[in-house]
Design a protein around this motif. Structure first.
Motif, PDB file in Angstrom:
ATOM      1  N   PRO A 100       0.974  -1.246  -0.005  1.00 21.74           N
ATOM      2  CA  PRO A 100      -0.014  -0.020  -0.176  1.00 21.74           C
ATOM      3  C   PRO A 100       0.864   1.066  -0.155  1.00 21.74           C
ATOM      4  O   PRO A 100       2.104   1.312   0.121  1.00 21.74           O
ATOM      5  CB  PRO A 100      -0.783  -0.186   1.414  1.00 21.74           C
ATOM      6  CG  PRO A 100      -0.657  -1.656   1.597  1.00 21.74           C
ATOM      7  CD  PRO A 100       0.752  -1.959   1.283  1.00 21.74           C
ATOM      8  N   GLN A 101       0.142   2.267  -0.223  1.00 18.57           N
ATOM      9  CA  GLN A 101       0.695   3.661  -0.217  1.00 18.57           C
ATOM     10  C   GLN A 101       1.255   4.067   1.147  1.00 18.57           C
ATOM     11  O   GLN A 101       0.522   3.295   2.108  1.00 18.57           O
ATOM     12  CB  GLN A 101      -0.128   4.808  -0.704  1.00 18.57           C
ATOM     13  CG  GLN A 101      -0.559   4.526  -2.217  1.00 18.57           C
ATOM     14  CD  GLN A 101       0.702   4.910  -2.832  1.00 18.57           C
ATOM     15  OE1 GLN A 101       1.549   5.711  -2.706  1.00 18.57           O
ATOM     16  NE2 GLN A 101       0.796   3.928  -3.975  1.00 18.57           N
ATOM     17  N   ASP A 102       1.951   5.001   1.509  1.00 14.99           N
ATOM     18  CA  ASP A 102       2.219   5.596   2.795  1.00 14.99           C
ATOM     19  C   ASP A 102       0.818   6.109   3.773  1.00 14.99           C
ATOM     20  O   ASP A 102       0.087   6.459   3.091  1.00 14.99           O
ATOM     21  CB  ASP A 102       3.324   6.565   2.884  1.00 14.99           C
ATOM     22  CG  ASP A 102       4.769   6.179   2.145  1.00 14.99           C
ATOM     23  OD1 ASP A 102       4.760   5.117   1.732  1.00 14.99           O
ATOM     24  OD2 ASP A 102       5.404   7.012   1.966  1.00 14.99           O
ATOM     25  N   PHE A 103       1.147   5.772   5.018  1.00 15.91           N
ATOM     26  CA  PHE A 103      -0.070   6.488   5.710  1.00 15.91           C
ATOM     27  C   PHE A 103       0.345   6.806   7.225  1.00 15.91           C
ATOM     28  O   PHE A 103       1.318   6.275   7.616  1.00 15.91           O
ATOM     29  CB  PHE A 103      -1.369   5.585   5.758  1.00 15.91           C
ATOM     30  CG  PHE A 103      -1.000   4.156   6.638  1.00 15.91           C
ATOM     31  CD1 PHE A 103      -1.402   4.123   7.943  1.00 15.91           C
ATOM     32  CD2 PHE A 103      -0.547   2.932   5.925  1.00 15.91           C
ATOM     33  CE1 PHE A 103      -0.887   2.833   8.621  1.00 15.91           C
ATOM     34  CE2 PHE A 103      -0.229   1.992   6.596  1.00 15.91           C
ATOM     35  CZ  PHE A 103      -0.551   1.889   7.997  1.00 15.91           C
ATOM     36  N   LYS A 104      -0.464   7.717   7.832  1.00 11.13           N
ATOM     37  CA  LYS A 104      -0.165   8.028   9.327  1.00 11.13           C
ATOM     38  C   LYS A 104      -0.546   6.909  10.260  1.00 11.13           C
ATOM     39  O   LYS A 104      -1.898   6.693  10.138  1.00 11.13           O
ATOM     40  CB  LYS A 104      -0.552   9.441   9.422  1.00 11.13           C
ATOM     41  CG  LYS A 104      -0.192  10.027  10.750  1.00 11.13           C
ATOM     42  CD  LYS A 104      -0.824  11.325  11.096  1.00 11.13           C
ATOM     43  CE  LYS A 104      -0.058  11.969  12.420  1.00 11.13           C
ATOM     44  NZ  LYS A 104      -0.305  11.269  13.396  1.00 11.13           N
ATOM     45  N   LYS A 105       0.170   6.397  10.862  1.00  7.76           N
ATOM     46  CA  LYS A 105      -0.265   5.411  12.011  1.00  7.76           C
ATOM     47  C   LYS A 105      -1.277   6.087  12.936  1.00  7.76           C
ATOM     48  O   LYS A 105      -1.140   7.093  13.536  1.00  7.76           O
ATOM     49  CB  LYS A 105       0.808   4.895  12.724  1.00  7.76           C
ATOM     50  CG  LYS A 105       1.925   4.291  11.924  1.00  7.76           C
ATOM     51  CD  LYS A 105       3.082   3.744  12.853  1.00  7.76           C
ATOM     52  CE  LYS A 105       4.375   3.396  12.129  1.00  7.76           C
ATOM     53  NZ  LYS A 105       5.445   3.070  12.760  1.00  7.76           N
ATOM     54  N   PRO A 106      -2.482   5.675  13.185  1.00  3.34           N
ATOM     55  CA  PRO A 106      -3.542   5.928  14.076  1.00  3.34           C
ATOM     56  C   PRO A 106      -3.220   5.780  15.671  1.00  3.34           C
ATOM     57  O   PRO A 106      -4.013   5.431  16.379  1.00  3.34           O
ATOM     58  CB  PRO A 106      -4.708   5.327  13.403  1.00  3.34           C
ATOM     59  CG  PRO A 106      -4.275   4.191  13.160  1.00  3.34           C
ATOM     60  CD  PRO A 106      -2.988   4.407  12.504  1.00  3.34           C
TER      61      PRO A 106
END
Length: 324
Positions: free
Chosen positions: A301-307
């Motif tokens: 997947p694409q990069d994302f901010k960890k919740p």
């Protein structure tokens, strides 16, 4: 000819690695046919689990050295035990490409692995985000100290707890990496810690053994235990979805890992550039990230901010070249 020495067909993640490797062989052969280039013929061997699997793979490695294929692609069953046959392959000038685990001595033409330290770190930081760091968590480790990947996972997990100032007390360690040893470990945990609320967290180094640990704990009604694990087995993903003990599973991209291993071997044989040591990212599956996870086969997947709170807030999906 390329020898493909697989570890286990009882550990689903390793089956997915084999599937990814062999699917990539088909792609390579289709492309080679179109350009009149040389394709790949695989010589597959399966070692099996436990001490017998280690001994069997040693003999398979020597068998391949005697057969003299163009290259050997191997998922080592043991880091130290394969050193002598690797050196024999080196003397025979057969390039050896290892994936998932490395071999302690001798020379590898390439080594492709999941970022196992990262996988452990994500489990540790997720645990730390859900516990009071002023109170030591009571921790059980279900480990497997015979191969590099599982050792790196434990190191990453414990480093992340410490890095996030999360105090912990290791109550006991058990050894498991496949279903039978996982079942035994689950039974022993229950025997050693029969009282509810006597254990806060169980960390298992893979789903091959960890799923049966979770099964034993769940059947005993020990739903208070927070389980962190690694691999991304679909059964473990379902446990997360149903809130059944498992809270985070740092998933490998097993299909891409197998594919990258055979691509590296093909590049080595054609004198094409390939990294000597490369790491494929792992993915933190939690209730918050389930919708982003594509499964073992990828794509990444694409990069994302960890919740959740993290010293590295962004998850990044790029492979990392350690040694060009």
């Amino acid at each position: 000819m390329i020898a493909a020495l697989y570890w286990s067909m009882n550990i689903p993640g390793q089956v997915a690695m084999r599937e990814g490797l062999e699917a990539q062989v088909k792609i390579i052969n289709e492309q080679a046919q179109q350009t009149n280039a040389r394709g790949i013929k695989l010589i597959p061997r399966i070692a099996g689990d436990g001490a017998e699997g280690i001994e069997k793979q040693i003999q398979q490695m020597y068998e391949m050295v005697a057969l003299r294929p163009d290259a050997i692609v191997i998922q080592p069953t043991d880091n130290a035990a394969l050193a002598k046959p690797l050196r024999a392959a080196n003397r025979a000038k057969i390039p050896v490409i290892a994936y998932d685990q490395y071999i302690d001595d001798g020379e590898l033409a390439a080594y492709i692995s999941s970022d196992n330290f990262q996988a452990g770190v994500m489990g540790g930081e997720y645990v730390a985000a859900h516990f009071d760091n002023q109170k030591p968590i009571r921790l059980i480790l279900v480990e497997y100290p015979h191969v590099s990947s599982t050792v790196e996972r434990v190191n990453g997990f414990l480093d992340a707890l410490s890095g996030n100032q999360q105090k912990y007390q290791i109550l006991k360690t058990y050894e498991a990496v496949e279903p039978i040893s996982g079942q035994r470990a689950g039974e022993r945990i229950l025997a050693d810690f029969p009282q509810k609320d006597s254990v806060d967290v169980v960390f298992t180094v893979n789903d091959g053994g960890g799923l049966n640990v979770v099964e034993a704990l769940a059947k005993a009604g020990r739903n208070e235990i927070f389980v962190a694990t690694i691999d991304g087995d679909p059964k473990s993903v379902e446990n997360i979805r149903k809130n059944r003990l498992t809270r985070i599973d740092s998933a490998q991209f097993c299909g891409p890992l197998g594919a990258e291993a055979i691509k590296a071997a093909y590049n080595v044989l054609r004198d094409q550039p390939t990294p000597r040591y490369a790491l494929i990212p792992t993915f933190p599956i939690t209730r918050e990230t389930l919708s982003l996870y594509p499964g073992w086969a990828g794509p990444i997947p694409q990069d994302f901010k960890k919740p959740w709170s993290s010293l590295e807030p962004m998850w990044r999906g790029q492979s990392r070249v350690v040694i060009p």
